[in-house]
Write an enzyme that holds these catalytic residues in place. Structure first.
Site: not given
Ligand code: SAJ
Length: 429
Positions: A29, A228, A279, A282, A346
């Site tokens: 970030i 957040k 994973g 966040c 991670r």
């Molecule tokens: N995942 C699923 N099913 C889905 C969507 C995601 O199993 O339908 C899994 C992904 O494969 C992954 C995990 O969830 O393992 C998280 O992935 P993600 O794309 O939902 O989120 P991050 O961790 O890459 O980023 C999130 C985002 N937050 C939200 O969508 C509410 C991002 O906007 C934030 O800035 C970030 O966390 C953060 O820094 O907090």
């Protein structure tokens, strides 16, 4: 976003009046944020305790992968607007973007990096400075920083008792950017600006509006901190719903993808995708900050975490059962990162599954990922996993488990006799 050859994004011609910005923590970030401020015309100093990070930034070749980041950092460093160092220096605004992990077993948040960052800038603070906390933090952390600095610097006033014009202003301004689109979302997303007083909010809004095109939404520090955590908990709970549904369908012998596809035709239903678990640094972590702050009230949030954390073991069990017919067979795990098309391992459920399988079936499990080189640098243990190449990944596979639907896997199909396990629905018709 287009940049000119000096690293400017053309949004702010003269930001000299905002003075020097110091970003503490040059990670996923902090570095994009520092580069974005520099490209908006500010003079930016990046601070990091890691000499590797400092050297990489100063060489104009950042230590983290993100679309467009390398080019942007290179331009900002070459133009003289961004430099990195290990020791904090005087500046006009300080942005703290350091990690806030949770203890793996107790799930208690650890704010020690934030506290150390605050202490490190204590000696160089002066009247008129602004401090912004960006790290995802338990409610009350911005206040904790103010208290800690007030003890360190009794010669300066802080906004602790609602003082309208303190010497040092503080705000909590979380980011919401998604890996892979960070530079776009840093500029375009709306942003919550949670000042400890109205004057703090105003000062922080002026700072962020120099490059943010989205709305800067005024708030207070504690509300912004909970917002957040709420955003990421909302997503975790919704993914847990999809994961639970996939296990219900497994039990009932139904196709979860068909159920979701049909249910989502309802105008007010939008079920997310099941997967091997949740994973990243966040969504799999932040909900615990809420649970720690209000344990008795956070029943759904805690249960969702537990459901998502249980999903890797469910997938492992599916493989174990399927392999009873293929003793000594070759198992190929496709994808090891925490999600598709990022080089980040991670809290990766895919890596957990592959590693667990490699211990149960020594010498039989091959892990394949287009970002395998980054795995070596990540420091994540790989157990007895044999690392293979994407091209010949499925040759001779008895069982293929698709864990991460990377774009480069498109077209990969296991042989007719191979068993497939597909928690992400990659091979669904
Ligand atoms: N995942 C699923 N099913 C889905 C969507 C995601 O199993 O339908 C899994 C992904 O494969 C992954 C995990 O969830 O393992 C998280 O992935 P993600 O794309 O939902 O989120 P991050 O961790 O890459 O980023 C999130 C985002 N937050 C939200 O969508 C509410 C991002 O906007 C934030 O800035 C970030 O966390 C953060 O820094 O907090």
């Amino acid at each position: 976003m287009k940049m000119d050859n000096k690293g400017n994004n053309g949004m702010s011609a003269n930001n000299g009046e905002l003075g020097v910005i110091s970003v503490i923590g040059l990670g996923y970030i902090g570095l994009p944020t520092a580069a974005m401020f520099a490209s908006a015309g500010h003079s930016v100093i990046g601070i990091d305790v890691s000499q590797r990070a400092v050297d990489a930034v100063n060489a104009g070749s950042p230590h983290i992968e993100e679309t467009g980041l390398s080019e942007l950092v290179h331009r900002c460093v070459t133009s003289g607007r961004l430099r990195a160092t290990g020791v904090p220096e005087a500046a006009d605004s300080f942005i703290i973007a350091v990690p806030t992990p949770v203890d793996h077993d107790s799930h208690v948040p650890d704010t020690s990096y934030v506290e150390a960052a605050a202490r490190s800038i204590g000696p160089v603070l002066k009247k008129g400075d602004l401090i912004v906390l960006e790290s995802t933090s338990p409610v009350g952390t911005t206040r904790l920083v103010a208290q800690l600095l007030a003890e360190m610097r009794p010669d300066l006033s802080f906004p602790l008792d609602g003082q309208a014009s303190p010497d040092v202003h503080l705000a909590y301004c979380p980011e919401r950017i998604i890996p892979g689109r960070m530079l776009v979302e840093l500029v375009e997303n709306d942003r919550i600006i949670g000042g400890m007083t109205a004057a703090c909010t105003k000062k922080a809004t002026t700072l962020y509006s120099s490059f943010v095109k989205g709305d800067c939404l005024p708030s207070d520090d504690r509300t912004a901190e909970l917002c957040k955590l709420t955003e990421n908990s909302f997503r975790d709970v919704n993914i847990a719903f999809a994961n639970e549904l996939s296990m219900i369908c497994g039990r009932l012998g139904l196709d979860v993808w068909k159920v979701i596809q049909l249910a989502n035709h309802h105008p007010r239903v939008n079920i997310l995708n099941p997967g091997p678990g949740v994973g990243g640094h966040c969504i799999a972590v932040d909900p615990w900050f809420i649970v720690a702050g209000a344990p008795e009230q956070s029943r759904i949030i805690r249960t969702a975490r537990e459901v998502n954390d249980a999903k890797p073991a469910y997938v492992v069990q599916q493989v174990v059962e399927a392999m009873q017919d293929r003793p000594g067979g070759r198992i190929v795990c496709l994808g090891l990162t925490y999600k598709a098309d990022v080089d980040d391992f991670r809290e990766s459920p895919a890596l957990t599954i592959a590693r667990d399988l490699s211990e149960r079936f020594p010498g039989q499990v091959i892990g394949v990922d287009p970002y395998i080189d980054a795995l070596a640098h990540s420091g994540e243990p790989v157990g007895d996993l044999i690392l293979g190449k994407v091209d010949d990944a499925l040759t001779g596979a008895d069982l293929a488990v698709m864990l991460v639907p990377h774009t480069t896997f498109r077209g990969l199909r296991p042989g007719k006799n191979a068993i497939t396990i597909d928690p992400v629905g990659f091979w669904r018709a």
